[in-house]
Design an enzyme around this catalytic site. Structure first.
Site, PDB file in Angstrom:
ATOM      1  N   GLN A 238      -2.346   3.358   1.796  1.00 31.39           N
ATOM      2  CA  GLN A 238      -3.908   3.301   2.455  1.00 31.39           C
ATOM      3  C   GLN A 238      -4.251   4.651   2.092  1.00 31.39           C
ATOM      4  O   GLN A 238      -5.484   4.679   2.383  1.00 31.39           O
ATOM      5  CB  GLN A 238      -3.356   2.368   3.902  1.00 31.39           C
ATOM      6  CG  GLN A 238      -4.951   2.438   4.931  1.00 31.39           C
ATOM      7  CD  GLN A 238      -6.280   1.496   3.980  1.00 31.39           C
ATOM      8  OE1 GLN A 238      -5.903   0.535   3.758  1.00 31.39           O
ATOM      9  NE2 GLN A 238      -7.288   2.188   4.184  1.00 31.39           N
ATOM     10  N   GLU A 239      -4.278   5.203   2.575  1.00 34.65           N
ATOM     11  CA  GLU A 239      -4.910   6.994   3.040  1.00 34.65           C
ATOM     12  C   GLU A 239      -4.884   6.810   1.523  1.00 34.65           C
ATOM     13  O   GLU A 239      -6.356   7.635   1.375  1.00 34.65           O
ATOM     14  CB  GLU A 239      -3.377   7.702   3.848  1.00 34.65           C
ATOM     15  CG  GLU A 239      -3.316   7.206   4.749  1.00 34.65           C
ATOM     16  CD  GLU A 239      -4.258   8.097   5.689  1.00 34.65           C
ATOM     17  OE1 GLU A 239      -5.648   8.571   5.196  1.00 34.65           O
ATOM     18  OE2 GLU A 239      -4.576   8.128   6.849  1.00 34.65           O
ATOM     19  N   SER A 240      -3.814   7.355   0.760  1.00 38.08           N
ATOM     20  CA  SER A 240      -4.283   7.827  -0.873  1.00 38.08           C
ATOM     21  C   SER A 240      -3.809   7.426  -2.069  1.00 38.08           C
ATOM     22  O   SER A 240      -4.434   8.006  -2.868  1.00 38.08           O
ATOM     23  CB  SER A 240      -3.393   9.445  -0.510  1.00 38.08           C
ATOM     24  OG  SER A 240      -1.964   9.555  -0.541  1.00 38.08           O
ATOM     25  N   TYR A 355      -7.947  -0.024   8.055  1.00 39.56           N
ATOM     26  CA  TYR A 355      -6.825   0.499   7.933  1.00 39.56           C
ATOM     27  C   TYR A 355      -5.391  -0.318   8.861  1.00 39.56           C
ATOM     28  O   TYR A 355      -4.432   0.083   8.176  1.00 39.56           O
ATOM     29  CB  TYR A 355      -7.368   1.862   8.784  1.00 39.56           C
ATOM     30  CG  TYR A 355      -6.428   3.053   8.854  1.00 39.56           C
ATOM     31  CD1 TYR A 355      -6.426   3.594   7.677  1.00 39.56           C
ATOM     32  CD2 TYR A 355      -5.139   3.277   9.862  1.00 39.56           C
ATOM     33  CE1 TYR A 355      -4.451   4.715   7.499  1.00 39.56           C
ATOM     34  CE2 TYR A 355      -4.026   3.957   9.944  1.00 39.56           C
ATOM     35  CZ  TYR A 355      -4.506   4.730   8.878  1.00 39.56           C
ATOM     36  OH  TYR A 355      -3.623   5.944   8.229  1.00 39.56           O
TER      37      TYR A 355
END
Length: 377
Positions: A238-240, A355
């Site tokens: 999810q972050e990167s 998120y």
């Protein structure tokens, strides 16, 4: 001849007493159990499963691992059906003993043998009736909430005896949850359409290409803090998208997208070093989980993710507002509801919702993908 599952067109409000604790429940239209004779509802203490549940302070529910019922990562459980049964157990003021079994047959057998109070299952009607069990909709007929969120509409609660008060309290609880919007809210969080169907091809391609590179680091750091490595991996995606050189417009960077201040606090000297980034992200997640240590799982995990995204200070502010509304600030559905209702006025809330729900979806996808494939004969 009527089936064991029939629609009820009127509401009953009754009270049971066990250990001097009154429990009120109601049966509403669309609950699918026959009306019970009065003598069945006033059984002496110890003669019913309901009395046993109250006396032993334990509700035993069995289910098969399923995208609409429960996910099990080996440490904690989560899922629409699991959370629904958690809430039901809480309404009875008892502990939930939730068992995951291999198949629907095993689940039904445990109920038939009296070893479980309820089975949460999508077993066909014929299989349930063959074992002389009774069933009713797990959502009091709120099939639209399930279908709109990609959940299985055929989920039922199965009990041994429709005349046992455990059946009436359970069906009454689900109907109350339908009427007050709780089922819609819960189904919304567990929405399986949160990621577009066409996007899963890209997700799968990314995971196959990049996960092998970082899997060992995720596992190593997860072991250090007693975390689920797949949870960390879902966060990283999810972050990167598992790209170690990622940089956001706000300056966070690296595989786990750490801010400069968080990286320093976690002992990370190079945010673009994927191993350091995973180390920092795992350490920070562990600290957040500890901060919310008084909140039971899976809610604790969702709180920690929200804080990872927004910052713990922002979460504390929202919790204070929830408490002022007279609601429990340590229940995830209350925090989720607040974010959802106010997301149009605050972009950070909308971002936090996306998120957490996407990480949940990626986690479930990674879990399912890692399960052994059945051997074709």
């Amino acid at each position: 001849m009527q089936s064991k599952s029939v629609a009820i067109t009127r509401r009953l409000r009754l009270k049971f007493k066990s250990n001097s604790l009154p429990v009120r429940f109601s049966i509403i239209a669309a609950a699918m159990l026959p009306l019970l004779p009065l003598h069945a509802l006033t059984a002496k203490k110890g003669e019913t499963q309901y009395a046993s549940v109250i006396d032993h302070n334990k509700l035993t529910v069995v289910a098969v691992k399923n995208p609409s019922t429960v996910f099990d990562n080996g440490q904690n459980l989560h899922g629409f059906g699991y959370d629904l049964m958690r809430s039901y157990a809480k309404s009875l003021n008892v502990q939930l003993d939730f068992k995951v079994v291999n198949d629907n047959t095993a689940a039904l057998d445990l109920v038939a043998q009296g070893k479980a109070n309820i089975a949460l299952t999508n077993a066909p009607m014929s299989a349930i009736e063959e074992k002389k069990l009774s069933f009713f909709s797990a959502t009091c007929g709120n099939f639209s909430a399930l279908s709109q969120n990609g959940l299985d509409t055929s989920i039922n609660l199965v009990v041994n005896n429709a005349e046992d008060p455990i059946a009436q309290t359970a069906s009454g609880f689900t109907c109350e949850a339908k009427n007050d919007g709780s089922i819609d809210q819960l189904a919304s969080f567990y929405n399986h359409n949160i990621v577009e169907p066409t996007a899963w091809e890209t997700v799968e391609r990314d995971l196959k290409a990049r996960m092998p590179i970082y899997k060992a680091s995720f596992k190593q750091e997860a072991d250090k803090y007693n975390l689920d490595w797949q949870f960390l991996a879902a966060m990283g995606y999810q972050e990167s998208y598992l790209k170690s050189d990622s940089v956001s417009p706000t300056g966070v960077r690296g595989l786990m997208m750490l801010t400069n201040s968080t990286a320093k606090a976690m002992g990370v000297t190079n945010r673009n070093d994927p191993r350091q980034s995973i180390q920092g992200g795992a350490k920070y997640l562990d600290q957040l989980l500890e901060q919310y240590g008084n909140i039971p799982y899976p809610d604790r995990a969702w709180y920690a993710l929200t804080a990872y995204n927004m910052g713990p200070g922002a979460v504390s502010t929202i919790q204070s507002k929830i408490e002022k509304q007279g609601k429990n600030p340590e229940e995830w559905m209350n925090l989720y509801s607040y974010l959802q209702k106010n997301q149009n006025a605050n972009g950070r809330y909308k971002q936090a919702l996306q998120y957490v729900t996407r990480i949940r979806a990626y986690l479930e996808h990674i879990q399912q993908s890692s399960q052994p494939k059945p051997i074709e004969v």
